[in-house]
Design a protein around this motif. Sequence first.
Motif, PDB file in Angstrom:
ATOM      1  N   THR A 278     -43.471  25.417 -17.816  1.00  0.00           N
ATOM      2  CA  THR A 278     -44.585  24.577 -18.261  1.00  0.00           C
ATOM      3  C   THR A 278     -44.706  24.521 -19.784  1.00  0.00           C
ATOM      4  N   LEU A 279     -44.461  25.641 -20.445  1.00  0.00           N
ATOM      5  CA  LEU A 279     -44.581  25.654 -21.903  1.00  0.00           C
ATOM      6  C   LEU A 279     -43.510  24.801 -22.571  1.00  0.00           C
ATOM      7  N   THR A 280     -42.280  24.916 -22.106  1.00  0.00           N
ATOM      8  CA  THR A 280     -41.205  24.135 -22.729  1.00  0.00           C
ATOM      9  C   THR A 280     -41.375  22.641 -22.459  1.00  0.00           C
ATOM     10  N   SER A 281     -41.900  22.308 -21.296  1.00  0.00           N
ATOM     11  CA  SER A 281     -42.151  20.889 -21.002  1.00  0.00           C
ATOM     12  C   SER A 281     -43.275  20.349 -21.871  1.00  0.00           C
ATOM     13  N   ALA A 282     -44.259  21.199 -22.163  1.00  0.00           N
ATOM     14  CA  ALA A 282     -45.398  20.766 -22.980  1.00  0.00           C
ATOM     15  C   ALA A 282     -44.989  20.412 -24.401  1.00  0.00           C
ATOM     16  N   VAL A 283     -43.923  21.032 -24.908  1.00  0.00           N
ATOM     17  CA  VAL A 283     -43.464  20.725 -26.285  1.00  0.00           C
ATOM     18  C   VAL A 283     -42.218  19.850 -26.274  1.00  0.00           C
ATOM     19  N   THR A 358     -52.030  15.131 -28.081  1.00  0.00           N
ATOM     20  CA  THR A 358     -51.588  15.119 -26.694  1.00  0.00           C
ATOM     21  C   THR A 358     -50.730  16.341 -26.384  1.00  0.00           C
ATOM     22  N   LYS A 359     -49.773  16.655 -27.272  1.00  0.00           N
ATOM     23  CA  LYS A 359     -48.925  17.826 -27.062  1.00  0.00           C
ATOM     24  C   LYS A 359     -49.729  19.114 -27.113  1.00  0.00           C
ATOM     25  N   LEU A 360     -50.674  19.165 -28.051  1.00  0.00           N
ATOM     26  CA  LEU A 360     -51.471  20.377 -28.207  1.00  0.00           C
ATOM     27  C   LEU A 360     -52.308  20.660 -26.970  1.00  0.00           C
ATOM     28  N   VAL A 361     -52.891  19.602 -26.402  1.00  0.00           N
ATOM     29  CA  VAL A 361     -53.698  19.785 -25.197  1.00  0.00           C
ATOM     30  C   VAL A 361     -52.815  20.201 -24.028  1.00  0.00           C
ATOM     31  N   LYS A 362     -51.646  19.575 -23.880  1.00  0.00           N
ATOM     32  CA  LYS A 362     -50.722  19.972 -22.816  1.00  0.00           C
ATOM     33  C   LYS A 362     -50.313  21.434 -22.976  1.00  0.00           C
ATOM     34  N   LEU A 363     -50.083  21.826 -24.225  1.00  0.00           N
ATOM     35  CA  LEU A 363     -49.676  23.201 -24.508  1.00  0.00           C
ATOM     36  C   LEU A 363     -50.796  24.182 -24.176  1.00  0.00           C
ATOM     37  N   ALA A 364     -52.018  23.829 -24.539  1.00  0.00           N
ATOM     38  CA  ALA A 364     -53.156  24.695 -24.233  1.00  0.00           C
ATOM     39  C   ALA A 364     -53.340  24.845 -22.736  1.00  0.00           C
ATOM     40  N   GLU A 365     -53.230  23.744 -21.997  1.00  0.00           N
ATOM     41  CA  GLU A 365     -53.369  23.798 -20.537  1.00  0.00           C
ATOM     42  C   GLU A 365     -52.272  24.657 -19.926  1.00  0.00           C
ATOM     43  N   ALA A 366     -51.027  24.430 -20.359  1.00  0.00           N
ATOM     44  CA  ALA A 366     -49.893  25.167 -19.796  1.00  0.00           C
ATOM     45  C   ALA A 366     -50.018  26.653 -20.074  1.00  0.00           C
ATOM     46  N   ALA A 367     -50.364  27.003 -21.297  1.00  0.00           N
ATOM     47  CA  ALA A 367     -50.408  28.406 -21.680  1.00  0.00           C
ATOM     48  C   ALA A 367     -51.549  29.155 -21.005  1.00  0.00           C
ATOM     49  N   THR A 368     -52.738  28.564 -20.969  1.00  0.00           N
ATOM     50  CA  THR A 368     -53.860  29.273 -20.342  1.00  0.00           C
ATOM     51  C   THR A 368     -53.659  29.395 -18.841  1.00  0.00           C
ATOM     52  N   ASN A 369     -53.069  28.389 -18.208  1.00  0.00           N
ATOM     53  CA  ASN A 369     -52.792  28.492 -16.776  1.00  0.00           C
ATOM     54  C   ASN A 369     -51.745  29.545 -16.476  1.00  0.00           C
ATOM     55  N   ALA A 370     -50.872  29.834 -17.451  1.00  0.00           N
ATOM     56  CA  ALA A 370     -49.788  30.790 -17.231  1.00  0.00           C
ATOM     57  C   ALA A 370     -50.227  32.235 -17.436  1.00  0.00           C
TER      58      ALA A 370
END
Length: 586
Positions: A278-283, A358-370
């Motif tokens: 999820t993190l690599t996809s977010a960036v 957009t990337k930052l929000v995706k990254l925040a979602e991915a990281a906190t969910n992980a």
Amino acid sequence: MDAQGRGRADDVDPADQWVLNPRTGEYELRLPPSAPQSSVPGPRRSAPDSPAGTDGRNGDGRNGDAGTARRRTAAPDREVPPQRRRRPEPEEPVPGRRGRRPEKKKSKGKKVLLWTGGSMAFVVLVAGVGGYVYLKHLEGNVSTTDVGTAGSSSFKKDEAFNILIIGTDKRTGEGNEGYGDKGSVGHADTNILLHVAKDRSNATALSIPRDLIVDIPDCETAQEDGTTKVIPGTSDVRFNRSLGELGRDAGCTMRTVAEATGIKPDHFMMADFNAVKTLTSAVDGVEVCVEHAVDDKKSKLQLPEGESKVEGEKALAFVRTRHAFGNEGDLDRIKVQQQFLGSLMRKMSSGDTLTSPTKLVKLAEAATNALTVDKAIGNVGTLKDIALELKKVPTKNITFTTVPVVDNPAEKIKATVVPNEAKAPQVFEMIVNDISFTEVEQKEKKEKAAVAARLKGAKSEPSEVRVRVLNGGAPAGSAQQELSYLQTEAGVSKSENAGNAPADLPRTTLEYAPDQADQARALAGILGLSGAAMKPGESVTNSQGLPTMTLTLGKDFKGAGVKLDAAVKKPDLDNASTADQKLCAS
């Protein structure tokens, strides 16, 4: 709870709600009126074409709806932004059809959110977003574990800190059937102890091999019903058994690290296989490099020679494969993971990521969910603070290395490793004493000069030096041993043993009053104290009621009569690298 099992606070897509506030120059989260609103009072802000509050009032305090023009009142001494042009509104919307969504406006805003990476080869950290509702939403993504006394009760910005990053081999989520052990309870498969220096000039990411033979101590764990249970320890076992087995939690792994290295982790962050995907996809992928083309049948990893970009499933295969690199062992995989981590950190801190809401929000979602973390840092505000502190460390001074090991001599068929006693203790000691593995510059040259100046000037005769000696972290009996040396060999006859200090210190200190500076310089010369060890302050009275200095022996104390300013010999580390280096896996 794993990432797949967490619920969502709402169905709002945060990536579509970021608006650049022209008055502050920063992005702010603007939720539609139907989205849940915060009950926490705060400063009211107005923005173009969006309500400023939840009570139907505009930013200037007048009633009105979102489609009407708004008048702005400038605060004193604040420039009023020019009014924006609005497109002509249709006279009447077509019945039965919704109005068109307004176009998104592109803008290069300031940094509003930062995630910096690695466990399962990432370190996950969040750096601040606007919008209380969204912050609480992110906080709801993070799972927490009560580790009791295994870690620190809070995060402190002005101190060095250690975070244990744990990647488990637990299979959760779709597409992970090919990784880890089937039915695994989640062992400590990948482990990185991240030490961040007090002055934030450097950091060390120390990988701990899962096959390292250690003693796992007794571990008190919190149960779901609120009770605690002590899980008995065991000796001479693999490090990865410190998590999952018999119900051991991350607190048990933290205690095992402290037992094996002498370094106490303050906090932990844990993730499973999904984190890398999820993190690599977010960036939008991470750049990696291999010296030889890879075609691994087991992980299904295929890469051409040279540089490639990996994300999602391919990124997970890259950090999990053992058969494509080196001797196909776990130590070779650790090197690959460290290289991947450095690349991920560079990508997360790149301008391409930091200027994209957009990337930052995706990254925040991915990281906190992980993430699963200890309760002391289980809120987004604290995670933000950690991120901002780590952000201060230059990537060139973030060292990746591994606990120095040798093959286990007790085994005929080599499968596990033990610490290299010629190198490992030095590595642990440098981290405990907050010493960098890279050459770092002082942040403040003036401060460095002032510290050095403490050693310059007149010195008293040893017989005129009055000092009391305390043990503040040195081995038991050190204060008396040092006192004997001072009195019988150094001529400091006016000295006495004052017992144990209130708290342990990583380094030895000498506190003295201004009128004792000549005595302090004399004692510093005898003991080899640096200017940084000398602490101008106040004197205390000794047993005769006379003013005296205070020498507190820290964990760096080497023994009676051993100079403390002896240059620290850095161990010859195997395969060490820094976060700014672009390396190719082999």
